[in-house]
Design a protein around this motif. Structure first.
Motif, PDB file in Angstrom:
ATOM      1  N   ASP A 133       0.823  -1.211   0.000  1.00 24.92           N
ATOM      2  CA  ASP A 133       0.000   0.000   0.000  1.00 24.92           C
ATOM      3  C   ASP A 133       0.858   1.261   0.000  1.00 24.92           C
ATOM      4  OD1 ASP A 133      -2.502  -1.192  -0.137  1.00 24.92           O
ATOM      5  OD2 ASP A 133      -2.633  -1.480   2.024  1.00 24.92           O
ATOM      6  N   LYS A 134       2.002   1.202   0.678  1.00 26.58           N
ATOM      7  CA  LYS A 134       2.902   2.367   0.679  1.00 26.58           C
ATOM      8  C   LYS A 134       3.461   2.627  -0.713  1.00 26.58           C
ATOM      9  CE  LYS A 134       4.348   2.251   5.530  1.00 26.58           C
ATOM     10  NZ  LYS A 134       5.489   2.163   6.475  1.00 26.58           N
ATOM     11  N   PHE A 135       3.711   1.545  -1.461  1.00 23.47           N
ATOM     12  CA  PHE A 135       4.173   1.730  -2.849  1.00 23.47           C
ATOM     13  C   PHE A 135       3.123   2.483  -3.667  1.00 23.47           C
ATOM     14  CE2 PHE A 135       6.581  -2.538  -2.394  1.00 23.47           C
ATOM     15  CZ  PHE A 135       7.681  -1.898  -1.858  1.00 23.47           C
ATOM     16  N   LEU A 136       1.880   2.055  -3.543  1.00 22.92           N
ATOM     17  CA  LEU A 136       0.797   2.672  -4.304  1.00 22.92           C
ATOM     18  C   LEU A 136       0.581   4.120  -3.877  1.00 22.92           C
ATOM     19  CD1 LEU A 136      -1.690  -0.339  -4.323  1.00 22.92           C
ATOM     20  CD2 LEU A 136      -0.370   0.510  -6.263  1.00 22.92           C
ATOM     21  N   GLU A 137       0.599   4.372  -2.576  1.00 20.94           N
ATOM     22  CA  GLU A 137       0.428   5.743  -2.083  1.00 20.94           C
ATOM     23  C   GLU A 137       1.563   6.640  -2.562  1.00 20.94           C
ATOM     24  OE1 GLU A 137       0.313   5.064   2.096  1.00 20.94           O
ATOM     25  OE2 GLU A 137      -1.635   4.028   2.014  1.00 20.94           O
ATOM     26  N   GLY A 138       2.778   6.098  -2.571  1.00 26.37           N
ATOM     27  CA  GLY A 138       3.937   6.881  -2.983  1.00 26.37           C
ATOM     28  C   GLY A 138       3.890   7.304  -4.439  1.00 26.37           C
ATOM     29  N   LEU A 139       3.239   6.492  -5.276  1.00 27.54           N
ATOM     30  CA  LEU A 139       3.150   6.836  -6.703  1.00 27.54           C
ATOM     31  C   LEU A 139       2.373   8.125  -6.932  1.00 27.54           C
ATOM     32  CD1 LEU A 139       2.533   3.340  -8.360  1.00 27.54           C
ATOM     33  CD2 LEU A 139       4.635   4.695  -8.366  1.00 27.54           C
ATOM     34  N   GLU A 140       1.560   8.509  -5.952  1.00 26.86           N
ATOM     35  CA  GLU A 140       0.800   9.757  -6.070  1.00 26.86           C
ATOM     36  C   GLU A 140       1.691  10.977  -5.869  1.00 26.86           C
ATOM     37  OE1 GLU A 140      -2.440   9.752  -6.929  1.00 26.86           O
ATOM     38  OE2 GLU A 140      -2.266   7.572  -7.064  1.00 26.86           O
ATOM     39  N   THR A 141       2.888  10.787  -5.338  1.00 26.26           N
ATOM     40  CA  THR A 141       3.739  11.921  -4.961  1.00 26.26           C
ATOM     41  C   THR A 141       4.932  12.114  -5.875  1.00 26.26           C
ATOM     42  OG1 THR A 141       5.164  10.629  -3.480  1.00 26.26           O
ATOM     43  CG2 THR A 141       3.106  11.493  -2.555  1.00 26.26           C
ATOM     44  N   VAL A 142       5.109  11.229  -6.869  1.00 27.66           N
ATOM     45  CA  VAL A 142       6.312  11.277  -7.703  1.00 27.66           C
ATOM     46  C   VAL A 142       5.971  11.580  -9.161  1.00 27.66           C
ATOM     47  CG1 VAL A 142       7.688   9.756  -6.249  1.00 27.66           C
ATOM     48  CG2 VAL A 142       6.196   8.755  -7.993  1.00 27.66           C
ATOM     49  N   ASP A 143       6.990  12.040  -9.886  1.00 32.87           N
ATOM     50  CA  ASP A 143       6.843  12.372 -11.298  1.00 32.87           C
ATOM     51  C   ASP A 143       7.466  11.256 -12.135  1.00 32.87           C
ATOM     52  OD1 ASP A 143       6.592  13.580 -13.766  1.00 32.87           O
ATOM     53  OD2 ASP A 143       8.217  15.025 -13.459  1.00 32.87           O
ATOM     54  N   TYR A 144       6.707  10.171 -12.289  1.00 35.31           N
ATOM     55  CA  TYR A 144       7.143   9.071 -13.140  1.00 35.31           C
ATOM     56  C   TYR A 144       6.332   9.132 -14.435  1.00 35.31           C
ATOM     57  CZ  TYR A 144       9.117   6.735  -8.950  1.00 35.31           C
ATOM     58  OH  TYR A 144       9.826   6.399  -7.825  1.00 35.31           O
ATOM     59  N   LEU A 145       6.911   8.592 -15.512  1.00 29.71           N
ATOM     60  CA  LEU A 145       6.148   8.472 -16.754  1.00 29.71           C
ATOM     61  C   LEU A 145       4.868   7.685 -16.471  1.00 29.71           C
ATOM     62  CD1 LEU A 145       8.966   7.505 -19.296  1.00 29.71           C
ATOM     63  CD2 LEU A 145       7.783   9.693 -19.161  1.00 29.71           C
ATOM     64  N   PRO A 146       3.755   8.037 -17.121  1.00 22.79           N
ATOM     65  CA  PRO A 146       2.492   7.327 -16.863  1.00 22.79           C
ATOM     66  C   PRO A 146       2.599   5.819 -17.032  1.00 22.79           C
ATOM     67  CG  PRO A 146       2.085   9.309 -18.155  1.00 22.79           C
ATOM     68  CD  PRO A 146       3.575   9.170 -18.063  1.00 22.79           C
ATOM     69  N   ASN A 147       3.335   5.362 -18.048  1.00 25.29           N
ATOM     70  CA  ASN A 147       3.429   3.909 -18.247  1.00 25.29           C
ATOM     71  C   ASN A 147       4.309   3.249 -17.191  1.00 25.29           C
ATOM     72  OD1 ASN A 147       5.675   5.159 -19.383  1.00 25.29           O
ATOM     73  ND2 ASN A 147       5.936   3.636 -20.991  1.00 25.29           N
ATOM     74  N   VAL A 148       5.239   4.013 -16.607  1.00 23.53           N
ATOM     75  CA  VAL A 148       6.045   3.482 -15.503  1.00 23.53           C
ATOM     76  C   VAL A 148       5.158   3.276 -14.280  1.00 23.53           C
ATOM     77  CG1 VAL A 148       7.920   3.989 -13.882  1.00 23.53           C
ATOM     78  CG2 VAL A 148       8.209   4.470 -16.326  1.00 23.53           C
ATOM     79  N   LYS A 149       4.350   4.284 -13.968  1.00 25.09           N
ATOM     80  CA  LYS A 149       3.423   4.164 -12.834  1.00 25.09           C
ATOM     81  C   LYS A 149       2.468   2.995 -13.035  1.00 25.09           C
ATOM     82  CE  LYS A 149       3.154   8.868 -10.967  1.00 25.09           C
ATOM     83  NZ  LYS A 149       2.251   9.966 -10.575  1.00 25.09           N
TER      84      LYS A 149
END
Length: 799
Positions: free
Chosen positions: A199-215
């Motif tokens: 769940d922390k991985f998923l929550e963290g994706l909301e805070t970072v600037d990754y390419l959409p396909n990476v997320k």
């Protein structure tokens, strides 16, 4: 200017190194910028041009940032443990240490020849004791906090490499290293509880600037689903089979269950099961299949009905048969599933083959012809009948399950805990001792690193035994707790261990008291920009986010996420359009290119050959075009004049703006194309000023730094061009003073004229009428209407 790259490039590489131009300063007053590329695995084949492309993107960004006044850290290192080196060492009879050192030397030489602006004072090597001491330290911290456990499980085993592989390392039923078919083998495995952080991985994706396909790939890999755990009672015994489902609303349609052939309930009830021999035979056949083979959707459905155990549908009360089948695995979910053949394609095919009832519970399809997987009205479902909204149906069923005590809401993840041990020599020793009295005991922190012993025979043992198990002086030890005789763990860590935290060690690579100094970690973290291959956005990135988040929870690192931004580059394909491969003979060695064309041409070409994120084939003629481009830039030194064409001023500011913005978006090909366009305009004009050439040299510098430094010196520039101020553009000068406007008469295009920007309507129409091409259709006719759309079109209606 005559440009001899064979003399000029080594000269500037030496000057940069002597002056420490690219050394990052710890705790500087300047704003920091930490750029990270995936450190290479130093294979015996050396680097190919794909590596050069991978590093060139952030190389350009790093050089630009320095010129913008940032304190830039752009480090490099070597991810040197792993099977390829060990396999090569076994094949050649050379120790992996010697192979690794030789490969690192070759890679270093290649990287320096290309002129990358890496901070070579921060190099890390994951096989050095001063490095893996801290890899072991982090492992022990995880063990102290309950994130390390051992279990016996069916594992993916490569008979060729003689090693256990994680699911991630054996995708498609093939070994990631040698591409042989893997088999299932029962073995004691060390795991890291990575699922604790799902769940922390998923929550963290909301805070970072990754390419959409990476997320999205990470979201898919984690595979979080919400549903229900449901308990199915058994008719013959006082036990329950527990299942997980994302569709509890379809429980009334469950007509059979399937459990894994290895499910412990079978062994516990052998005497009760009348066809146990058939189940044993089926289980034995399953053991020969890989997990990939067992879970394929498109394959013949096989299974055996258990004669002696019957389940009870918890909501309908009906008796339903229990089957074993290879597609249910003990390592996934609970090892048991409920089957709703009317609304699941695999269940439907299974039911048809074995003659099992199919009960429709969602109206909308023809279940005689196939499973209906769409939405619709609930039927044959008692208290759910008439519901048409899936969300409401699930909520109502969850209420019922919890009220009756037969189930509850739950969450499951596709991601599994990380199988963390390998039965090979060339890896970090796992710092654990097995004591007959104390059990599993960690090596004391003060005794780290637990060193990898120097051995002559490092071939793996038969049956998946580690080579370390044959070294009595390593295996036999004293228990750190009781002092009694004990044995060391002989498996080693996977290659992913060292790469899970290397970005932290770059920050303080020579610290022998801590993983890194807390103040330096606070200054440099997070990594501002991380670029690498798409093949690493799940395994490596999720593993490293796991280690980082764990260290954050311990208060060791100051940020919850390691990387603020993540981008990816595309492959360079061979000249034949296929992926570069030694076996295909289509690999291009960067040394060969530098020998003929020079490093600057190679650097420019790998970024000009196409969209940076896309694959593109190597093309020799296009590279020659890049050489001509740089040669023409070099000749501009002889075209300096006190005066230049006024039109060039706007072109320069437009190009500086274009290149500046394109670099930030990794649009290197269009940035280079804009400089080529400017170069043509300069040659058309015949001359340019010293200041204009200074601007061009500085924006060329990140791409072709050796040429830029040489030209910078020739025009009297101060210091290194690599540290000169990045040019700024004047927005007003990027806007054309005139625009091309179409002129229509009665809706038909008759001319195109040049007008001042934002030309008034009366002036625009008068200029249009005065044009002979327009006058021929207007003179002698009555003007009905005159329309002027500023900067776009003039339309005159006549009759």
């Amino acid at each position: 200017m005559k440009y001899d790259f064979k003399q000029v490039e080594p000269k500037w590489q030496k000057k940069w190194e002597e002056a420490g131009v690219f050394h990052a300063q710890d705790i500087s007053d300047k704003p920091k910028y930490y750029n990270l590329v995936e450190f290479p695995y130093p294979s015996g084949a050396g680097m190919h041009v794909g590596h050069i492309k991978a590093y060139s993107g952030l190389e350009v960004v790093s050089r630009k940032r320095r010129m913008q006044g940032y304190n830039v850290m752009f480090p490099i290192g070597f991810d040197a443990y792993g099977l390829p080196t060990e396999n090569y060492a076994i094949k050649t009879g050379t120790h992996p240490r010697i192979v690794t050192d030789r490969n690192i030397e070759k890679f270093t030489s290649q990287l320096k020849r290309v002129g990358f602006s890496f901070d070579w004072s921060r190099v890390v090597d994951t096989t050095e004791e001063s490095y893996y001491r801290w890899t072991q330290w982090i492992f022990l911290k995880m063990m102290d906090h309950g994130l390390v456990f051992r279990d016996t499980a069916l594992v993916n085993y490569c008979p060729s490499c003689k090693v256990v592989l994680s699911n991630e390392d054996s995708q498609g039923g093939k070994c990631d290293i040698c591409h042989s078919d893997i088999v299932q083998k029962s073995k004691a495995v060390w795991y890291l509880r990575i699922t604790e952080y799902a769940d922390k991985f998923l929550e963290g994706l909301e805070t970072v600037d990754y390419l959409p396909n990476v997320k999205q790939q990470q979201v898919n890999w984690i595979g979080r689903s919400t549903g229900a755990f449901v308990n199915f009672s058994l008719k013959e015994i006082d036990e329950k089979l527990r299942i997980y489902t994302t569709r509890p609303d379809t429980l009334f349609g469950v007509t059979f269950m399937v459990i894994a052939p290895e499910h412990p309930i079978i062994e516990a009830n052998r005497d009760r099961i009348r066809n146990i021999d058939a189940l044993d035979a089926y289980k034995e056949e399953c053991a020969k299949k890989t997990e990939f083979e067992r879970t394929q959707l498109v394959k013949d459905k096989t299974g055996v009905c258990i004669d002696g155990l019957t389940a009870i549908n918890p909501v309908s009360g009906k008796e339903i048969p229990i089957y074993i089948s290879d597609y249910v695995m003990m390592g996934y979910g609970t090892g048991a599933i409920m089957a709703v053949p009317a609304h699941d394609e695999r269940d439907w095919a299974f039911a048809k083959k074995f003659g099992i009832d199919i009960i429709e519970v969602i109206k909308g399809g023809n279940i005689a012809e196939g499973a209906y997987t769409g939405d619709g009205e609930m039927v044959n479902s008692d208290f759910l009948n008439g519901y048409t909204n899936k969300k409401d149906s699930i909520a109502r069923m969850l209420e019922q399950l919890e009220a009756e005590g037969i189930g509850e809401k739950g969450v499951q993840y596709k991601m599994k805990d990380w199988a963390f041990n390998r039965q090979r020599y060339w890896g970090e020793p796992i710092p654990i001792v097995h004591c007959p009295h104390c059990g599993i005991v960690g090596v004391p922190y003060e005794e780290l690193p637990l060193r990898l012993p120097a051995v002559e025979n490092f071939e793996p043992g038969e049956g998946g035994e580690s080579p370390l198990a044959k070294i009595e002086s390593f295996v036999n030890c004293k228990c750190p707790k009781c002092g009694g005789d004990a044995k060391r763990e002989t498996d080693t860590m996977p290659q992913w261990a060292g790469s899970s935290w290397y970005f932290l060690r770059y920050i303080d690579p020579h610290n022998d008291k801590a993983l890194a100094d807390p103040e330096k970690l606070k200054y440099w973290l997070p990594v501002d920009w991380y670029n690498g291959g798409m093949e690493h956005v799940t395994r490596h990135m999720i593993y490293s986010r796991f280690w980082h988040k764990f260290l954050y929870d311990l208060g060791i690192v100051p940020t919850s996420e390691p990387y603020a931004k993540r981008t990816a580059q595309g492959l360079i394909l061979g000249p034949d359009g296929d992926k570069m491969s030694k076996s295909k003979g289509n690999v291009v060695d960067p040394n060969d290119v530098v020998d003929v064309y020079g490093a600057d041409v190679l650097r420019t070409y790998v970024l000009f050959m196409g969209d940076y994120a896309s694959a593109a084939p190597w093309n020799e003629s296009s590279m020659k075009g890049c050489k001509r481009f740089l040669d023409r830039i070099g000749d501009l030194v002889d075209m300096i004049s006190d005066q230049s064409d006024p039109k060039l001023e706007s072109a320069f500011h437009k190009t500086v703006k274009k290149v500046s913005l394109d670099i930030e978006e990794l649009k290197f090909n269009t940035a280079i194309a804009s400089m080529m366009d400017l170069l043509n305009k300069i040659y058309d004009a015949g001359s340019l000023t010293r200041e204009q050439l200074s601007m061009l040299i500085r924006i060329v510098s990140p791409f072709a730094p050796h040429l830029a430094e040489e030209m910078w010196t020739d025009i009297g520039g101060e210091g290194f061009c690599s540290l000169a101020k990045w040019p700024e553009w004047d927005e007003a000068k990027t806007v054309d003073s005139t625009v091309e406007v179409a002129v229509q008469v009665n809706g038909k295009l008759r001319a195109t004229i040049a007008l001042p920007l934002n030309c008034p309507k009366d002036e625009a129409i008068a200029t249009a009428k005065a044009d002979p091409r327009v006058a021929a259709f207007v003179d002698g006719k009555t003007v009905i209407k005159e329309i002027s759309v500023p900067n776009k079109i003039v339309n005159i209606v006549v009759k």
